[in-house]
Design a protein around this motif. Structure first.
Motif, PDB file in Angstrom:
ATOM      1  N   GLN A  16     -39.048  20.667 -43.769  1.00 24.13           N
ATOM      2  CA  GLN A  16     -37.850  21.489 -43.909  1.00 24.13           C
ATOM      3  C   GLN A  16     -38.243  22.950 -44.058  1.00 24.13           C
ATOM      4  O   GLN A  16     -39.259  23.275 -44.685  1.00 24.13           O
ATOM      5  CB  GLN A  16     -36.974  21.023 -45.068  1.00 24.13           C
ATOM      6  CG  GLN A  16     -37.564  21.106 -46.452  1.00 24.13           C
ATOM      7  CD  GLN A  16     -36.496  20.888 -47.522  1.00 24.13           C
ATOM      8  OE1 GLN A  16     -35.325  21.251 -47.357  1.00 24.13           O
ATOM      9  NE2 GLN A  16     -36.882  20.274 -48.626  1.00 24.13           N
ATOM     10  N   ILE A  17     -37.441  23.828 -43.451  1.00 27.65           N
ATOM     11  CA  ILE A  17     -37.723  25.263 -43.448  1.00 27.65           C
ATOM     12  C   ILE A  17     -36.559  25.991 -44.118  1.00 27.65           C
ATOM     13  O   ILE A  17     -35.407  25.845 -43.716  1.00 27.65           O
ATOM     14  CB  ILE A  17     -37.918  25.793 -42.020  1.00 27.65           C
ATOM     15  CG1 ILE A  17     -39.138  25.123 -41.363  1.00 27.65           C
ATOM     16  CG2 ILE A  17     -38.091  27.310 -42.022  1.00 27.65           C
ATOM     17  CD1 ILE A  17     -39.328  25.483 -39.905  1.00 27.65           C
ATOM     18  N   ARG A  26     -36.286  29.899 -37.224  1.00 27.40           N
ATOM     19  CA  ARG A  26     -35.755  29.094 -36.121  1.00 27.40           C
ATOM     20  C   ARG A  26     -36.742  29.002 -34.960  1.00 27.40           C
ATOM     21  O   ARG A  26     -36.808  27.982 -34.266  1.00 27.40           O
ATOM     22  CB  ARG A  26     -34.402  29.655 -35.667  1.00 27.40           C
ATOM     23  CG  ARG A  26     -33.359  29.506 -36.764  1.00 27.40           C
ATOM     24  CD  ARG A  26     -31.951  29.890 -36.389  1.00 27.40           C
ATOM     25  NE  ARG A  26     -31.116  29.805 -37.582  1.00 27.40           N
ATOM     26  CZ  ARG A  26     -30.615  28.681 -38.058  1.00 27.40           C
ATOM     27  NH1 ARG A  26     -30.846  27.536 -37.424  1.00 27.40           N
ATOM     28  NH2 ARG A  26     -29.881  28.678 -39.157  1.00 27.40           N
ATOM     29  N   SER A  49     -39.170  26.360 -36.095  1.00 26.01           N
ATOM     30  CA  SER A  49     -38.570  25.031 -35.979  1.00 26.01           C
ATOM     31  C   SER A  49     -38.576  24.551 -34.533  1.00 26.01           C
ATOM     32  O   SER A  49     -38.984  23.414 -34.233  1.00 26.01           O
ATOM     33  CB  SER A  49     -37.140  25.071 -36.517  1.00 26.01           C
ATOM     34  OG  SER A  49     -36.490  23.837 -36.311  1.00 26.01           O
ATOM     35  N   THR A  70     -41.115  21.388 -33.166  1.00 28.72           N
ATOM     36  CA  THR A  70     -40.547  20.141 -32.635  1.00 28.72           C
ATOM     37  C   THR A  70     -40.796  19.995 -31.136  1.00 28.72           C
ATOM     38  O   THR A  70     -41.115  18.908 -30.661  1.00 28.72           O
ATOM     39  CB  THR A  70     -39.041  20.063 -32.931  1.00 28.72           C
ATOM     40  OG1 THR A  70     -38.393  21.262 -32.468  1.00 28.72           O
ATOM     41  CG2 THR A  70     -38.797  19.925 -34.420  1.00 28.72           C
ATOM     42  N   SER A 108     -39.145  16.524 -37.014  1.00 27.26           N
ATOM     43  CA  SER A 108     -37.965  17.345 -37.285  1.00 27.26           C
ATOM     44  C   SER A 108     -38.344  18.495 -38.199  1.00 27.26           C
ATOM     45  O   SER A 108     -39.262  18.383 -39.020  1.00 27.26           O
ATOM     46  CB  SER A 108     -36.853  16.510 -37.920  1.00 27.26           C
ATOM     47  OG  SER A 108     -37.232  16.072 -39.217  1.00 27.26           O
ATOM     48  N   ALA A 109     -37.610  19.608 -38.046  1.00 24.88           N
ATOM     49  CA  ALA A 109     -37.849  20.786 -38.885  1.00 24.88           C
ATOM     50  C   ALA A 109     -36.543  21.548 -39.051  1.00 24.88           C
ATOM     51  O   ALA A 109     -36.376  22.659 -38.537  1.00 24.88           O
ATOM     52  CB  ALA A 109     -38.921  21.682 -38.268  1.00 24.88           C
ATOM     53  N   VAL A 116     -33.551  23.888 -40.404  1.00 26.01           N
ATOM     54  CA  VAL A 116     -33.555  25.192 -41.056  1.00 26.01           C
ATOM     55  C   VAL A 116     -32.340  25.310 -41.962  1.00 26.01           C
ATOM     56  O   VAL A 116     -31.218  25.005 -41.553  1.00 26.01           O
ATOM     57  CB  VAL A 116     -33.537  26.331 -40.017  1.00 26.01           C
ATOM     58  CG1 VAL A 116     -33.416  27.690 -40.704  1.00 26.01           C
ATOM     59  CG2 VAL A 116     -34.788  26.283 -39.151  1.00 26.01           C
TER      60      VAL A 116
END
Length: 334
Positions: free
Chosen positions: A41-42, A57, A60, A64, A71-72, A74
């Protein structure tokens, strides 16, 4: 039959012992293998539209698309120059979390007297650095940077400058320009009418709506408007002209002895394990080494400034000390 039973018991015992000693399955082993990152997670500690949001972004998307993580997502947590997001990171329990940070947050921690500090997190990597650009609306009366600075010196609060959060890189640059023009710390504080914003989109709206005389931000946040002709660039803060604004002079070329670049990087929560720290450094290193990330740097005009782990932590300590001194010199903090 008795011999066969003994063999089976011995085999089962061996499997059990091997399983218990395996670092991949022992939660206390601290191995990097046990901390493999599949979902990340960001946190972007700002509203959408600014440089931190672009960085988060872009990370992310690249992580991916390159298959570095599954998954990442934002999450934007704006406010107070990133210190609201910093407080959120301090309470984050998921070790596979990265928060975008940078020079702006260093200043905001000081000017907001924030309870949570960057030094209390886990530094992972410095990623990029970017020059700032001073812009005015397309129909502005200011033809040069000197025109703008002279008007502020003469008319003070009547001239509004907008940019990122209070105490951030944009605010610091505005103060340094007035310092170079001969004003002292107290004079800078009384003359500078700076309108801070929690996201780059807000500053753009103020400039395009002629509700600010000038704006300061990272080149990436203003370049499309400069290219479109709705803003005019007066100067950039790098030592050399920027590649994506080659015809715009540097601040030094305009007669002010200032060079300032805005670095951006990522931090992780406090007190994560060594294994989780190493795993985060590894995935960010893989990001930095990818061709897709290199293309993003070129497209957005970001310079590579990669630094990880202990080296980044040392840089951060030095940067905090330097920025604090600068903020005191230009009257932004006591």
């Amino acid at each position: 039959m008795r011999r066969l039973a003994l063999v089976m018991v011995a085999a089962a015992t061996a499997v059990t012992l091997a399983s218990c000693s395996s670092p991949a399955t022992d939660p206390g082993s601290g191995s990097a293998e046990g901390s493999e990152i599949t979902d990340l997670q960001i946190i972007v500690p700002a509203e959408p539209g600014g440089g931190w949001d672009q960085t988060g972004r872009t990370m992310s998307e690249t992580l991916t698309s390159e298959g570095l993580v599954d998954s990442a997502p934002v999450t934007n947590i704006g406010g107070a120059g990133g210190t609201v997001g910093l407080a959120s990171l301090a309470n984050e329990k998921d070790p596979h979390t990265l928060m975008v940070t940078g020079l702006v947050m260093v200043g905001a921690v000081e000017t907001n007297a924030a309870q949570n500090r960057m030094e209390d997190t886990t530094p992972i990597a410095r990623l990029t650095e970017e020059a700032l650009v001073v812009v005015v609306p397309e129909d502005s009366k200011y033809e040069t940077l000197e025109d703008l600075v002279d008007d502020i010196v003469e008319n003070g609060q009547d001239v509004t400058i907008t940019g990122g959060s209070a105490g951030g890189a944009d605010h610091i640059l505005a103060g340094l320009l007035l310092e170079e023009a001969g004003l002292s710390g107290s004079e800078i504080a009384s003359s500078l009418n700076y309108i801070p914003n929690s996201g780059g989109g807000e500053a753009v709206n103020l400039i395009l709506g002629n509700n600010a005389a000038a704006g300061i931000s990272g080149i990436g946040e203003f370049v499309e408007h400069i290219d479109a002709g709705t803003m005019r660039a007066l100067a950039v803060s790098s030592a050399e002209p920027a590649e994506n604004l080659p015809d715009v002079p540097t601040i030094a070329d305009e007669g002010y002895d200032i060079t300032l670049t805005n670095w951006r990087g990522v931090l992780a929560p406090t007190d994560i394990s060594d294994a989780d720290r190493d795993a985060l450094i590894e995935v960010v290193t893989e990001l930095q080494e990818s061709d897709a990330w290199t293309e993003q740097l070129e497209t957005r005009g970001w310079a590579d400034a990669f630094l990880t782990g202990d080296e980044f932590a040392s840089f951060l300590d030095e940067n905090v000390a330097e920025v604090t001194t600068t903020l005191k010199n230009i009257g932004l903090v006591d």
